[in-house]
Design an enzyme around this catalytic site. Structure first.
Site, PDB file in Angstrom:
ATOM      1  N   GLU A 141     -11.761   2.635   4.568  1.00  0.00           N
ATOM      2  CA  GLU A 141     -10.867   2.860   5.695  1.00  0.00           C
ATOM      3  C   GLU A 141     -10.826   4.367   5.914  1.00  0.00           C
ATOM      4  O   GLU A 141     -10.116   5.083   5.231  1.00  0.00           O
ATOM      5  CB  GLU A 141      -9.465   2.319   5.418  1.00  0.00           C
ATOM      6  CG  GLU A 141      -8.569   2.385   6.652  1.00  0.00           C
ATOM      7  CD  GLU A 141      -7.089   2.427   6.324  1.00  0.00           C
ATOM      8  OE1 GLU A 141      -6.327   1.671   6.936  1.00  0.00           O
ATOM      9  OE2 GLU A 141      -6.695   3.246   5.456  1.00  0.00           O
TER      10      GLU A 141
ATOM     11  N   HIS B 230      -4.622   8.454   0.113  1.00  0.00           N
ATOM     12  CA  HIS B 230      -3.200   8.707  -0.113  1.00  0.00           C
ATOM     13  C   HIS B 230      -2.939   9.148  -1.549  1.00  0.00           C
ATOM     14  O   HIS B 230      -2.111  10.033  -1.803  1.00  0.00           O
ATOM     15  CB  HIS B 230      -2.384   7.461   0.210  1.00  0.00           C
ATOM     16  CG  HIS B 230      -2.490   7.015   1.636  1.00  0.00           C
ATOM     17  ND1 HIS B 230      -2.156   7.830   2.689  1.00  0.00           N
ATOM     18  CD2 HIS B 230      -2.898   5.840   2.179  1.00  0.00           C
ATOM     19  CE1 HIS B 230      -2.354   7.178   3.825  1.00  0.00           C
ATOM     20  NE2 HIS B 230      -2.812   5.972   3.544  1.00  0.00           N
TER      21      HIS B 230
ATOM     22  N   HIS C  31      -8.434   0.770  -0.961  1.00  0.00           N
ATOM     23  CA  HIS C  31      -9.059   1.485   0.153  1.00  0.00           C
ATOM     24  C   HIS C  31      -9.765   2.729  -0.368  1.00  0.00           C
ATOM     25  O   HIS C  31      -9.216   3.450  -1.204  1.00  0.00           O
ATOM     26  CB  HIS C  31      -8.008   1.931   1.173  1.00  0.00           C
ATOM     27  CG  HIS C  31      -7.741   0.931   2.243  1.00  0.00           C
ATOM     28  ND1 HIS C  31      -6.627   1.000   3.071  1.00  0.00           N
ATOM     29  CD2 HIS C  31      -8.440  -0.164   2.656  1.00  0.00           C
ATOM     30  CE1 HIS C  31      -6.661  -0.004   3.923  1.00  0.00           C
ATOM     31  NE2 HIS C  31      -7.738  -0.723   3.696  1.00  0.00           N
TER      32      HIS C  31
ATOM     33  N   ASP D 160      -4.715   3.315  -2.148  1.00  0.00           N
ATOM     34  CA  ASP D 160      -5.617   3.921  -1.172  1.00  0.00           C
ATOM     35  C   ASP D 160      -5.961   5.310  -1.717  1.00  0.00           C
ATOM     36  O   ASP D 160      -5.084   6.144  -1.908  1.00  0.00           O
ATOM     37  CB  ASP D 160      -4.921   4.016   0.190  1.00  0.00           C
ATOM     38  CG  ASP D 160      -5.809   4.599   1.282  1.00  0.00           C
ATOM     39  OD1 ASP D 160      -6.388   5.690   1.062  1.00  0.00           O
ATOM     40  OD2 ASP D 160      -5.905   3.996   2.363  1.00  0.00           O
TER      41      ASP D 160
ATOM     42  N   ARG E  65     -10.581  12.259   4.543  1.00  0.00           N
ATOM     43  CA  ARG E  65     -10.552  10.948   5.194  1.00  0.00           C
ATOM     44  C   ARG E  65     -11.862  10.613   5.902  1.00  0.00           C
ATOM     45  O   ARG E  65     -11.930   9.687   6.708  1.00  0.00           O
ATOM     46  CB  ARG E  65      -9.369  10.802   6.149  1.00  0.00           C
ATOM     47  CG  ARG E  65      -8.907   9.342   6.253  1.00  0.00           C
ATOM     48  CD  ARG E  65      -7.496   9.189   6.747  1.00  0.00           C
ATOM     49  NE  ARG E  65      -7.023   7.841   6.439  1.00  0.00           N
ATOM     50  CZ  ARG E  65      -5.764   7.445   6.561  1.00  0.00           C
ATOM     51  NH1 ARG E  65      -4.835   8.288   6.975  1.00  0.00           N
ATOM     52  NH2 ARG E  65      -5.416   6.204   6.266  1.00  0.00           N
TER      53      ARG E  65
ATOM     54  N   GLU F 162       0.833  -1.210   0.000  1.00  0.00           N
ATOM     55  CA  GLU F 162       0.000   0.000   0.000  1.00  0.00           C
ATOM     56  C   GLU F 162       0.865   1.258   0.000  1.00  0.00           C
ATOM     57  O   GLU F 162       1.516   1.569   0.997  1.00  0.00           O
ATOM     58  CB  GLU F 162      -0.900   0.011   1.239  1.00  0.00           C
ATOM     59  CG  GLU F 162      -1.788   1.242   1.328  1.00  0.00           C
ATOM     60  CD  GLU F 162      -2.607   1.267   2.609  1.00  0.00           C
ATOM     61  OE1 GLU F 162      -3.549   2.083   2.670  1.00  0.00           O
ATOM     62  OE2 GLU F 162      -2.310   0.487   3.541  1.00  0.00           O
TER      63      GLU F 162
END
Length: 278
Positions: free
Chosen positions: A247, A189, A212, A186, A218, A153
């Site tokens: 997540e 990110h 993710h 993700d 977030r 990841e």
């Protein structure tokens, strides 16, 4: 495309990036009732759960367990692959091997995020990278024996200085040369590190094995500025049909965050399918 939710046992630290941190039966029941397809289980080590109990729970509630995540190995156990102390590295390797053996019991894979470590300012990058490649190779070989894939990841620069973007992740996969090590983008990110989320997903192609989801802040998808209709379209363009697992920060509180995420993602996936059929 299936939708998962990240959860952890009640004793997990608040540093764990999960939505539900509670008794696992309580969390699994909630996940099922909300309409999710599976759970991602964040563990500190393989001994933290009883395999038979978890199997019974996910079977009873009609869920899958596609991935065991390992962020807590870094944040709580303070173990990582690039640590300068060989004894710490060995404990990190053995912990991930244990996770791979556990994952086999569920037909799951294992996430490699912050547990890979970072490059200290006072150390030579080449030396530190060699530690990482040695550790990853050993773990990948053991995981392969158990039919388990390790999911690398990329993580943004504010959390680590090693493997930040999808492009960097692809380079590491090439250098590592292990068939059972795949990429785990993700979206949170990627929004920080990748010039284009959709272009990077297309560049990664069939090396994407899991993903993710969280919005730009977030929080739950739909609560920030990311275009998830385009993101899902990009995933479909590379024939990705696996799990997209949420997540995110459990804000404003866990139950409503989990409900907001699943409702929004189901809507966007339906819209994407409608566009395809036109």
């Amino acid at each position: 495309m299936k939708i998962g939710l990240a959860i952890a046992p009640a004793k997990a630290s608040p540093l764990a990036f999960v939505v539900f941190r509670d008794d696992l039966e309580v969390s699994i029941k909630k996940v099922s009732e909300l309409g999710y397809d599976g759970i991602e289980l964040a563990l500190r080590d393989a001994e933290e759960v009883n395999v038979a109990e978890i199997k019974d729970l996910i079977s009873a509630y009609g869920l899958e367990l596609p991935v065991i995540s390992t962020g807590r190995v870094f944040s709580e156990a303070r173990l990582w692959f690039t640590h300068p102390d060989e004894k710490v590295r060995r404990r990190a390797i053995n912990t991930i091997k244990g996770m791979a053996e556990l994952a086999e019991q569920f037909g799951a894979n294992v996430n490699i995020g912050r547990v890979r470590g970072y490059i200290p300012d006072n150390e030579d990058k080449i030396v530190v990278e060699e530690r990482f490649f040695s550790a990853m190779s050993e773990c990948a070989d053991l995981a392969s024996e158990h039919g388990v894939t390790l999911l690398l990841e990329p993580i943004n620069r504010y959390e680590t200085n090693f493997i930040n973007s999808v492009t960097e992740g692809l380079e590491i996969l090439h250098r590592l040369g292990k068939e059972n090590v795949k990429l785990m983008p993700d979206i949170f990110h990627m929004n920080i590190e990748d010039v284009s989320i959709t272009d990077s997903l297309r560049e990664a192609g069939d090396r994407v094995s899991y993903i993710h989801f969280a919005d730009s802040n977030r929080w739950a998808p739909g609560q920030g500025h990311l275009n998830f209709l385009e993101i899902i379209g990009a995933l479909k363009s590379i024939s990705y049909d696996g799990f997209v697992t949420v997540e995110m920060l459990p804000e404003p509180e866990p139950d409503s965050a989990a409900r907001t995420a699943i409702d929004y993602l189901r809507k966007v996936i339906r819209e994407s399918s409608s566009i395809e059929s036109q």
